[in-house]
Write a protein that holds these residues in place. Structure first.
Motif, PDB file in Angstrom:
ATOM      1  N   ASN A   5      58.749 125.759  84.380  1.00 51.74           N
ATOM      2  CA  ASN A   5      57.703 124.985  85.030  1.00 51.74           C
ATOM      3  C   ASN A   5      58.163 123.548  85.263  1.00 51.74           C
ATOM      4  OD1 ASN A   5      55.963 127.190  84.898  1.00 51.74           O
ATOM      5  ND2 ASN A   5      55.550 126.711  82.746  1.00 51.74           N
ATOM      6  N   TYR A   6      58.614 123.300  86.467  1.00 47.08           N
ATOM      7  CA  TYR A   6      59.065 121.957  86.772  1.00 47.08           C
ATOM      8  C   TYR A   6      57.906 121.188  87.356  1.00 47.08           C
ATOM      9  CZ  TYR A   6      63.310 124.601  86.486  1.00 47.08           C
ATOM     10  OH  TYR A   6      64.287 125.444  86.059  1.00 47.08           O
ATOM     11  N   SER A   7      57.641 120.013  86.809  1.00 45.63           N
ATOM     12  CA  SER A   7      56.579 119.193  87.378  1.00 45.63           C
ATOM     13  C   SER A   7      57.156 118.488  88.597  1.00 45.63           C
ATOM     14  CB  SER A   7      56.123 118.167  86.339  1.00 45.63           C
ATOM     15  OG  SER A   7      57.217 117.328  86.057  1.00 45.63           O
ATOM     16  N   LEU A   8      56.274 118.014  89.443  1.00 40.49           N
ATOM     17  CA  LEU A   8      56.701 117.265  90.622  1.00 40.49           C
ATOM     18  C   LEU A   8      57.516 116.055  90.171  1.00 40.49           C
ATOM     19  CD1 LEU A   8      56.520 116.930  93.662  1.00 40.49           C
ATOM     20  CD2 LEU A   8      54.412 115.646  93.343  1.00 40.49           C
ATOM     21  N   TRP A   9      57.063 115.479  89.023  1.00 41.37           N
ATOM     22  CA  TRP A   9      57.742 114.294  88.499  1.00 41.37           C
ATOM     23  C   TRP A   9      59.203 114.609  88.164  1.00 41.37           C
ATOM     24  CZ3 TRP A   9      58.980 109.640  88.134  1.00 41.37           C
ATOM     25  CH2 TRP A   9      59.651 109.127  87.040  1.00 41.37           C
ATOM     26  N   SER A  10      59.429 115.768  87.470  1.00 39.91           N
ATOM     27  CA  SER A  10      60.818 116.079  87.085  1.00 39.91           C
ATOM     28  C   SER A  10      61.656 116.408  88.321  1.00 39.91           C
ATOM     29  CB  SER A  10      60.876 117.193  86.041  1.00 39.91           C
ATOM     30  OG  SER A  10      60.605 118.435  86.622  1.00 39.91           O
ATOM     31  N   LEU A  11      61.056 117.031  89.340  1.00 37.00           N
ATOM     32  CA  LEU A  11      61.813 117.306  90.570  1.00 37.00           C
ATOM     33  C   LEU A  11      62.235 115.999  91.230  1.00 37.00           C
ATOM     34  CD1 LEU A  11      59.845 120.273  92.186  1.00 37.00           C
ATOM     35  CD2 LEU A  11      62.219 120.282  91.471  1.00 37.00           C
ATOM     36  N   LEU A  12      61.284 115.027  91.272  1.00 36.00           N
ATOM     37  CA  LEU A  12      61.597 113.729  91.891  1.00 36.00           C
ATOM     38  C   LEU A  12      62.676 112.993  91.103  1.00 36.00           C
ATOM     39  CD1 LEU A  12      58.073 112.406  92.927  1.00 36.00           C
ATOM     40  CD2 LEU A  12      59.984 112.958  94.429  1.00 36.00           C
ATOM     41  N   LYS A  13      62.500 113.029  89.752  1.00 40.85           N
ATOM     42  CA  LYS A  13      63.439 112.309  88.881  1.00 40.85           C
ATOM     43  C   LYS A  13      64.865 112.823  89.083  1.00 40.85           C
ATOM     44  CE  LYS A  13      63.858 113.161  84.429  1.00 40.85           C
ATOM     45  NZ  LYS A  13      63.474 113.436  83.070  1.00 40.85           N
ATOM     46  N   HIS A  14      65.023 114.152  89.058  1.00 41.31           N
ATOM     47  CA  HIS A  14      66.365 114.714  89.216  1.00 41.31           C
ATOM     48  C   HIS A  14      66.830 114.560  90.661  1.00 41.31           C
ATOM     49  CE1 HIS A  14      66.739 116.279  85.157  1.00 41.31           C
ATOM     50  NE2 HIS A  14      65.507 116.726  85.247  1.00 41.31           N
ATOM     51  N   GLY A  15      65.889 114.606  91.613  1.00 39.68           N
ATOM     52  CA  GLY A  15      66.237 114.427  93.019  1.00 39.68           C
ATOM     53  C   GLY A  15      66.864 113.060  93.258  1.00 39.68           C
ATOM     54  N   PHE A  16      66.277 112.016  92.642  1.00 37.96           N
ATOM     55  CA  PHE A  16      66.829 110.663  92.827  1.00 37.96           C
ATOM     56  C   PHE A  16      68.223 110.538  92.205  1.00 37.96           C
ATOM     57  CE2 PHE A  16      62.377 109.169  93.614  1.00 37.96           C
ATOM     58  CZ  PHE A  16      62.619 108.738  94.912  1.00 37.96           C
ATOM     59  N   LYS A  17      68.521 111.424  91.252  1.00 39.72           N
ATOM     60  CA  LYS A  17      69.857 111.389  90.621  1.00 39.72           C
ATOM     61  C   LYS A  17      70.765 112.439  91.253  1.00 39.72           C
ATOM     62  CE  LYS A  17      68.035 109.609  86.343  1.00 39.72           C
ATOM     63  NZ  LYS A  17      67.501 109.943  85.028  1.00 39.72           N
ATOM     64  N   ASN A  18      70.507 112.788  92.514  1.00 44.09           N
ATOM     65  CA  ASN A  18      71.316 113.774  93.252  1.00 44.09           C
ATOM     66  C   ASN A  18      71.425 115.113  92.541  1.00 44.09           C
ATOM     67  OD1 ASN A  18      71.843 112.256  95.483  1.00 44.09           O
ATOM     68  ND2 ASN A  18      73.592 111.232  94.511  1.00 44.09           N
ATOM     69  N   GLN A  20      72.141 115.818  89.663  1.00 42.77           N
ATOM     70  CA  GLN A  20      73.307 115.905  88.773  1.00 42.77           C
ATOM     71  C   GLN A  20      72.876 116.051  87.313  1.00 42.77           C
ATOM     72  OE1 GLN A  20      76.658 115.476  89.988  1.00 42.77           O
ATOM     73  NE2 GLN A  20      75.648 115.718  91.944  1.00 42.77           N
ATOM     74  N   THR A  21      71.604 115.832  87.034  1.00 43.26           N
ATOM     75  CA  THR A  21      71.199 115.692  85.628  1.00 43.26           C
ATOM     76  C   THR A  21      70.476 116.903  85.054  1.00 43.26           C
ATOM     77  OG1 THR A  21      69.302 114.537  86.522  1.00 43.26           O
ATOM     78  CG2 THR A  21      71.058 113.184  85.589  1.00 43.26           C
ATOM     79  N   TRP A  22      70.334 117.960  85.853  1.00 41.54           N
ATOM     80  CA  TRP A  22      69.693 119.162  85.296  1.00 41.54           C
ATOM     81  C   TRP A  22      70.553 119.712  84.167  1.00 41.54           C
ATOM     82  CZ3 TRP A  22      64.964 120.269  86.892  1.00 41.54           C
ATOM     83  CH2 TRP A  22      64.562 119.957  88.205  1.00 41.54           C
ATOM     84  N   GLU A  23      69.900 120.196  83.142  1.00 43.03           N
ATOM     85  CA  GLU A  23      70.653 120.856  82.061  1.00 43.03           C
ATOM     86  C   GLU A  23      71.176 122.190  82.593  1.00 43.03           C
ATOM     87  OE1 GLU A  23      69.743 123.001  77.832  1.00 43.03           O
ATOM     88  OE2 GLU A  23      68.209 121.677  78.694  1.00 43.03           O
ATOM     89  N   PRO A  24      72.494 122.471  82.496  1.00 45.67           N
ATOM     90  CA  PRO A  24      73.003 123.748  83.035  1.00 45.67           C
ATOM     91  C   PRO A  24      72.332 124.947  82.368  1.00 45.67           C
ATOM     92  CG  PRO A  24      74.806 122.341  82.311  1.00 45.67           C
ATOM     93  CD  PRO A  24      73.541 121.684  81.841  1.00 45.67           C
TER      94      PRO A  24
END
Ligand SMILES: Cc1cc2nc3c(=O)[nH]c(=O)nc-3n(C[C@H](O)[C@H](O)[C@H](O)COP(=O)(O)OP(=O)(O)OC[C@H]3O[C@@H](n4cnc5c(N)ncnc54)[C@H](O)[C@@H]3O)c2cc1C
Length: 419
Positions: A5-18, A20-24
Motif C-alpha cells: 500500500n503506497y500512499s500518494l505521499w510515498s510515491l511523490l517522495k520517491h518520485g522526486f528522488k528519481n 532511486q530510494t525504493w527498498e529492493p
C-alpha cells in the motif's frame, strides 16, 4: 518494496528522488562458489521451488536460483494466466487441485498481492462429442472433489450474455463445463511475490547467470558451469520450461520433450464486458479481460519446434477468427500487441517431475501450455523432492520412466487448446 500500500505521499517522495530510494524487493547478491542446492531457472516454478524449499525444508542448507535472463522473464511473463484444476485423470487433477488450494492462500502466505481472481472458467462445447467429453470430465471431477458443473446453452448465455450462442453459428455453443473456483492471477506479481519471499528466507537469486554445462563424476552431479563461473553443488533442480531438453543434453540425458512457440495477444483497453474466462477447444481460442480492460487472447502452439519467442502470423490470424466466431462484436476491437513464449510439450501432455539417471539431478518440466496454474503446486512438490530425494504421493505418477513403462496420463483432451 515492503508491503503493497503506497500512499500518494510515498510515491511523490520517491518520485522526486528519481525512484532511486525504493527498498529492493529482493537482495542482489554475487554467485558463491558452492551451494547445497541449485535451482536452474528463475521462472515462477523455479522461484516457487526455492521458496517452499527454504520455508519447509530449512535443513537443506544454502540455496541458489540461477536465471539466465531476469526473474520471471520467460513464460511466466508471457502467459495468459489461466488457473484451473478441472483435469480428467486423477493424477493430474490431484496436482492441479493441490496447486489451486495453494493459490487460494498465496497472497496471505507470501504477504504479496498476487491478484488471484476466482472469476471462473468456462470450457465451451460445440458438438455432441464435446458435450460428452465435458460430462465425462465433470463427472470425474465430482469424484475427485473438484468443483465443476455442466451447463446447457441457455445457462451459458445467462452467465456470458455477450457470447453468441445462436444455433446458426458455424460452431454453435451447446453448453460448457464451468469451474467457479478457477480464474486468473497476475503473472509478474506471482514471480515477484515468490522472489521476495524466497530472498527473505536467505535464497540467493542470481540473474544474468546462464548454466552452460554440468560436471558429472561417477554418475553424480558435482557442479555447474555458468557464464559467471563454476558452482559446486551435489543437488540440482532444473526448472527451465522451454529449455529443459537443452539442459538435459548437458547431462547426457534425452527427455521426451518438444519445445514449441506459443503465442498470445491483447487488445486496446475497453470497458469491462467479460468477467470470466472463456475457452473453446473447437474454435481454438480463449480469452479473459484484464483489470486494465484489455482482452487477453490466447492462441494454439505452432506446429513446428523452435526457440524463437515469436510464433507464426497464421496462428494469430486463426485465433482472431476463432474469437470473432464466439464474439462477433469484437471484430472492430483493435489489437495492441502480440508475443510468444517457448513451451516444452510431452507426448502425454503431462509434466515430468522426476529423478534422473544422474544422482542428485532432478527435472521439473513438460508443463507445456498449462504450467502457470501449477506454479505453487509444482514448486511445493518439487521442493519436497529436492529435500528428500524421492517424489511425494502427488509427484510419483509424473516420473520420466512412465515413457518406458507405458504408464502415461493422457491429458490431451483437457489441454487441447493453449491455456
Ligand atoms: C503465450 C503463453 C500462454 C500461456 N498461457 C497459460 C495459461 O493461461 N495458463 C497456464 O497454466 N499456463 C500457461 N502457459 C504456460 C506457462 O507459462 C508455462 O507452463 C510455465 O510458465 C512454465 O514454468 P516457468 O514459469 O517456471 O517457466 P519460465 O518462466 O519460462 O521459467 C524458466 C526459466 O528458465 C530460464 N532458463 C532457461 N535455460 C536456462 C539456463 N541454461 N540457465 C539459467 N536459466 C535458464 C529461462 O530464462 C526462464 O526464465 C502459457 C505459455 C505461453 C507462452
Amino acid at each position: 518494496m515492503r508491503g503493497q500500500n503506497y500512499s500518494l505521499w510515498s510515491l511523490l517522495k520517491h518520485g522526486f528522488k528519481n525512484h532511486q530510494t525504493w527498498e529492493p524487493a529482493w537482495e542482489r547478491v554475487a554467485l558463491k562458489p558452492s551451494y547445497d542446492v541449485v535451482i536452474v531457472g528463475g521462472g515462477g516454478h523455479g522461484l516457487a521451488t526455492a521458496y517452499y524449499l527454504a520455508k519447509n525444508h530449512p535443513e537443506v542448507g544454502k540455496i541458489a536460483v540461477l536465471e539466465k535472463g531476469y526473474l520471471g522473464g520467460g513464460n511466466t511473463a508471457r502467459n495468459t494466466t489461466i488457473v484451473r484444476s478441472n483435469y480428467l485423470w486423477d493424477e493430474s487433477a490431484a496436482i492441479y487441485e493441490h496447486s489451486l488450494k495453494l493459490w487460494e492462500g498465496l497472497t496471505e502466505d507470501l504477504n504479496f498481492n498476487v491478484m488471484f481472481s476466482q472469476r471462473g472458467v468456462f470450457n465451451l462445447g460445440h458438438t455432441l462429442q464435446d458435450m460428452r467429453d465435458i460430462e465425462r470430465r465433470v463427472n470425474a471431477n465430482a469424484l475427485q472433489g473438484i468443483d465443476a458443473h455442466v451447463l446447457n446453452a441457455q445457462e451459458v448465455k445467462e452467465k456470458i450474455p455477450q457470447l453468441d450462442c445462436s444455433r446458426s453459428r458455424r460452431f454453435p455453443v451447446l453448453g460448457a463445463s464451468w469451474q467457479p473456483r478457477a480464474g486468473i492471477a497476475h503473472h509478474d506479481a506471482v514471480a515477484r511475490g515468490f522472489a521476495r519471499a524466497a530472498s527473505r528466507l536467505g535464497v540467493d537469486l542470481i540473474e544474468g547467470c546462464e548454466v552452460t554445462g554440468m560436471d558429472i563424476q561417477g554418475g553424480k552431479i558435482r557442479g555447474l558451469q555458468t557464464n559467471l563461473g563454476a558452482v559446486r553443488t551435489d543437488r540440482v533442480g532444473c526448472v527451465a520450461a522451454g529449455h529443459s531438453s537443452v539442459l538435459a543434453t548437458m547431462a547426457g540425458l534425452r527427455m521426451p520433450l518438444e519445445s514449441h512457440p506459443l503465442q498470445a495477444f491483447v487488445s486496446e483497453s475497453m470497458q469491462r464486458v467479460i468477467d470470466t474466462v472463456i475457452m473453446s477447444n473447437a474454435v481454438h481460442g480463449y480469452l479473459s479481460q484484464s483489470d486494465k480492460g484489455e482482452l487477453v487472447i490466447g492462441a494454439g502452439i505452432d506446429s513446428y519446434v523452435g526457440y524463437g519467442q515469436r510464433g507464426s502470423p497464421h496462428v494469430i490470424e486463426h485465433t482472431a477468427a476463432a474469437i470473432i466466431e464466439l464474439f462477433p462484436q469484437f471484430s472492430r476491437v483493435r489489437m495492441n500487441r502480440q508475443w510468444g513464449g517457448i513451451v516444452d510439450v510431452t507426448p502425454d501432455a503431462c509434466p515430468i517431475i522426476s529423478k534422473t539417471a544422474v544422482q542428485g539431478l532432478f527435472f521439473n518440466c513438460g508443463w507445456g501450455t498449462g504450467g502457470f496454474k501449477a506454479t505453487p503446486g509444482s514448486g511445493h512438490v518439487f521442493a519436497d523432492m529436492l529435500a528428500k530425494g524421492e517424489p511425494n504421493q502427488l509427484a510419483k505418477a509424473f516420473a520420466v520412466d512412465r515413457f518406458l513403462t507405458g504408464h502415461l496420463i493422457d491429458e490431451h483432451g483437457a489441454a487441447g487448446v493453449a491455456h
